[in-house]
Design a protein around this motif. Structure first.
Motif, PDB file in Angstrom:
ATOM      1  N   UNK A 261     -66.026  21.327  34.827  1.00 43.15           N
ATOM      2  CA  UNK A 261     -66.445  20.881  33.501  1.00 43.15           C
ATOM      3  C   UNK A 261     -66.344  22.038  32.510  1.00 43.15           C
ATOM      4  N   UNK A 262     -65.838  21.734  31.334  1.00 38.28           N
ATOM      5  CA  UNK A 262     -65.765  22.719  30.263  1.00 38.28           C
ATOM      6  C   UNK A 262     -66.529  22.173  29.058  1.00 38.28           C
ATOM      7  N   UNK A 263     -67.398  23.020  28.493  1.00 37.62           N
ATOM      8  CA  UNK A 263     -68.261  22.630  27.384  1.00 37.62           C
ATOM      9  C   UNK A 263     -67.561  22.912  26.061  1.00 37.62           C
ATOM     10  N   UNK A 264     -67.630  21.938  25.165  1.00 41.77           N
ATOM     11  CA  UNK A 264     -67.010  22.044  23.847  1.00 41.77           C
ATOM     12  C   UNK A 264     -68.071  21.945  22.758  1.00 41.77           C
ATOM     13  N   UNK A 265     -67.632  22.151  21.527  1.00 36.90           N
ATOM     14  CA  UNK A 265     -68.476  21.943  20.350  1.00 36.90           C
ATOM     15  C   UNK A 265     -69.763  22.759  20.454  1.00 36.90           C
ATOM     16  N   UNK A 266     -69.617  24.067  20.317  1.00 38.87           N
ATOM     17  CA  UNK A 266     -70.749  24.988  20.482  1.00 38.87           C
ATOM     18  C   UNK A 266     -71.344  25.387  19.135  1.00 38.87           C
ATOM     19  N   UNK A 267     -71.343  24.456  18.183  1.00 38.76           N
ATOM     20  CA  UNK A 267     -71.871  24.740  16.856  1.00 38.76           C
ATOM     21  C   UNK A 267     -73.354  25.103  16.885  1.00 38.76           C
TER      22      UNK A 267
END
Length: 401
Positions: free
Chosen positions: A247-253
């Motif tokens: 799993x890769x995490x996106x959208x780290x705003x």
């Protein structure tokens, strides 16, 4: 630092979105400065973004370096004279993980960034499905594997970044310090302070001293120095890619360092930053928490002790339910973020009522009778306010077959 490029503006055709064009021009300039030679980008594919950002996949047409064939660009669209915490958090987050060994990198690699154009140049992870797509599909086993992989990856993310708070703070200072160290601090304190009065006014439910004490413990979790690690903040199913490498995490705003118990409780609610979740099958939440726990016990052995983890987990779950309830009544726009395009997406009223039902059940199992009684009373009033019967939130489509 000005944004200049030796490359000619990309030729995209007469119908090109001007924001896409501006993003490509900025990226060519940033990459050319970064590598000291002209780099040309072509074939933009608008990946959607939001009203705050432009996200584009591009092909690297000309480069004297061994860059990947495609890249993903993300450019924030706020006026340059406005402070942009989201860019600072996301740039610092990707820098933190890019500095780690590849096996510990739980998000796309960062190739370049620019605080003036507020641009990120990221690794393209391809067209891997998101966790949301798995849950909304028709493969129950695949959805189950994706959820378990997601929870273990979240645990590895916490274990890998435990003790790196000073590094993350330093990366943010090199850009500009965000107004709030933790995005939860923006609304979290207000929710804990104001929700009892709101529940009394809207639903006629009083909040006992015992429940208020539990709420205060959840406030302390925001400030505690124990069990702190990086958090993606908004780890809803749309923001997680299920890749061949995990799993890769996106959208780290909203990326920040906080008590990891909040992310563990995120699994139990579940997905409190999303207003369109369905229910999970019986036993799935326990399995996900077990997977998360197996990873973090390496750095926090005390979380193997139920007497340590479970009370904190309930406090954090209460926090999420209180926060989203306060947002629903006080900030209606916060309850408009849908990650699903299905026509039968559950309404926010159904989601919120189910969160109080889960809180009541989990508190009862934990022996927190005052919290269970209060949550049951709120859930009952919500059901009577919005429904003629006692609806049960449906499970995700993948588990209905």
């Amino acid at each position: 630092m000005s944004v200049e490029t030796a490359a000619d503006p990309p030729t995209l055709g007469g119908d090109a979105d001007p924001e896409v064009l501006a993003t490509m021009v900025a990226a060519e300039a940033v990459l050319s400065r970064r590598f000291g030679a002209r780099i040309r980008l072509t074939e933009p594919e608008d990946l959607g973004g939001s009203n705050r950002s432009c996200v584009v996949r591009v092909r690297v047409a000309v480069s004297p370096f061994s860059l990947p064939r495609t890249l993903v660009l993300k450019r924030y669209l706020q006026p340059s004279d406005e402070h942009c915490d989201s860019f600072v958090r996301e740039a610092a987050s990707y820098q933190l993980f890019t500095a780690l060994a590849s096996e510990d990198r739980m998000c796309p690699e960062l190739f370049a960034h620019d605080p003036v154009s507020r641009l990120l140049v990221l690794e393209d992870l391809g067209r891997a499905p998101t966790l949301a797509e798995k849950l909304l599909g028709d493969d129950a086993k695949g959805a189950e594997r994706a959820l378990l992989s997601y929870s273990r990856s979240l645990g590895r993310l916490h274990a890998t970044t435990a003790g790196r708070e000073a590094d993350f703070d330093a990366l943010q200072r090199r850009l500009t310090v965000p107004d709030f160290k933790d995005p939860l601090a923006i609304d979290g304190g207000s929710a804990l302070n104001d929700l009892p009065g709101l529940l009394a006014e809207e639903l006629g439910v009083q909040t006992s001293v015992a429940v208020l004490e539990c709420a205060e413990r959840s406030r302390e979790l925001l400030e505690t120095g124990r069990h702190r690690a990086f958090s993606p903040s908004d780890s809803c199913p749309d923001n997680n890619l299920i890749t061949s490498r995990g799993v890769r995490f996106l959208d780290l705003e909203g990326g920040c360092v906080r008590n990891a118990i909040f992310d563990a409780a995120y699994l139990r609610v579940p997905f409190p930053s999303c207003w369109c979740p369905f229910a999970l099958p019986n036993g799935m939440t326990d399995a996900m928490l077990a997977g998360w726990r197996a990873e973090v016990r390496v750095v926090w052995p005390d979380l193997d002790d139920d007497s340590v983890l479970l009370p904190a987990l309930l406090d954090a779950q209460l926090f999420w339910v209180w926060l989203t309830t306060w947002q629903f009544f006080s900030q209606p726009h916060a309850a408009q973020g849908h990650s699903s395009k299905l026509a039968d997406t559950p309404p926010e009223t159904h989601v919120l009522t189910d969160r109080w039902r889960r809180l009541a059940n989990d508190a009862l199992l934990a022996g927190a009778d005052a919290v269970a009684e209060h949550a049951a009373a709120v859930g009952d009033r919500l059901r009577k306010r919005w429904f003629d019967d006692d609806p049960i939130l449906a499970v995700y489509p993948a588990f209905r077959r």
